[in-house]
Design an enzyme around this catalytic site. Sequence first.
Site, short mmCIF file in Angstrom:
data_model
loop_
_atom_site.label_atom_id
_atom_site.label_comp_id
_atom_site.label_asym_id
_atom_site.label_seq_id
_atom_site.Cartn_x
_atom_site.Cartn_y
_atom_site.Cartn_z
N TYR A 209 -2.19 0.32 9.62
CA TYR A 209 -2.58 -0.85 8.68
C TYR A 209 -1.22 -0.16 7.74
O TYR A 209 -0.87 -1.43 7.43
CB TYR A 209 -3.90 0.01 8.17
CG TYR A 209 -4.17 -0.89 6.59
CD1 TYR A 209 -3.88 -2.01 5.88
CD2 TYR A 209 -3.44 0.53 5.57
CE1 TYR A 209 -3.89 -2.33 4.62
CE2 TYR A 209 -3.50 0.45 3.91
CZ TYR A 209 -3.99 -1.22 4.00
OH TYR A 209 -3.53 -1.09 2.56
N LYS B 13 1.52 -3.48 6.91
CA LYS B 13 1.55 -3.33 5.27
C LYS B 13 3.80 -3.42 5.12
O LYS B 13 4.12 -4.14 4.29
CB LYS B 13 1.63 -2.29 4.22
CG LYS B 13 -0.41 -2.56 4.02
CD LYS B 13 -0.51 -3.85 3.42
CE LYS B 13 -2.14 -4.38 2.75
NZ LYS B 13 -1.68 -5.78 2.16
N SER C 85 0.78 -0.94 0.10
CA SER C 85 0.03 -0.05 0.47
C SER C 85 0.84 1.37 -0.07
O SER C 85 2.20 1.20 -0.05
CB SER C 85 -1.00 0.13 1.56
OG SER C 85 -1.43 1.49 1.03
#
Length: 328
Positions: free
Chosen positions: A141, A145, A117
């Site tokens: 998040y 990643k 991402s």
Amino acid sequence: MAWLVTGGAGYIGAHVVRAFGTEGIDVVVIDDLSSGHRGFVSPEVPFVEANVVDRAALHGIFGGHQIDGVVHLAGFKYAGVSVQRPLHTYTQNVTGMVSLLEEMADHDVDKIVFSSSAATYGTPDTGIVTEQNPTRPESPYGESKLIGEWLLRDQARATSQNGPGLRHTSLRYFNVVGSGYPDLRDTSPHNLFPLVFEQLVNGKVPYINGDDYPTPDGTCVRDYVHVSDLATSHVAAAKALTAGRELEPVYNLGSGDGLSVRQIMDAVAAVTGIDFTPDIHPRRPGDPAQIVATGELAARDLDWRMRHNVEQMVASAWEARQTVRAED
């Protein structure tokens, strides 16, 4: 031989699965259906309903199929929600990667394409992001990643001590939109296109968070890339690894110039035929004026290019929204 697609019943994953099929490459899908849909995957594709943290399920897949490589898309993908649910986010995205890499090692599977991402960059210092930009994720998040990328790097280093080692690449991207098929749509409650469509369908007026940014029309500029273009490059990466080509550890799948939120709104009005003037809400704290990634390296190595303009992105997404399946 087949490629395992984790999260293959999701919006992006299902497009990747079909892109593999177009290339005549067999796939196996694992998805726990927490955000995916069983109907997105053909009954002819081997499907296991399970989470990637489930070692027994992974063991059964690798033991029961001849897996050549993995495209890893499964994960908890909501950056904002991850702030409230950090432990869940790390379990799904970090523990899940560890489980997957352990099973791959146990079954001598040495190729993986990771759906990473652009959240790994956080808020960049420049509006145009390259792979050389520093990584400063600002949510669990984004951090999870980035840790996934580190795990791939470290596992590749460790396994190369006694052989060719793990071969991998990670693909970073921002906003994925559109649809390649009328029966595949974005059902996320957090993404711009579904949010705007639901507002319109329910007779409400979509809104823009801030129109006084230092951009051409005052609204935030972001990368928006078509899901089919994204899927094509995931499969291109898998094919490159299979062919033994050397790939970069990280690629941006970016537009290079981006679109503003107002441009998106104007395209939605034009495509849907619903005339509206978006409401203007205050800025959201922490929203940078512009974040756009280049895709030059991916264009060189992974058949990456923007094949759809903004009207085509909106039209394909709106068509899919108009054909909502009963099971959804």
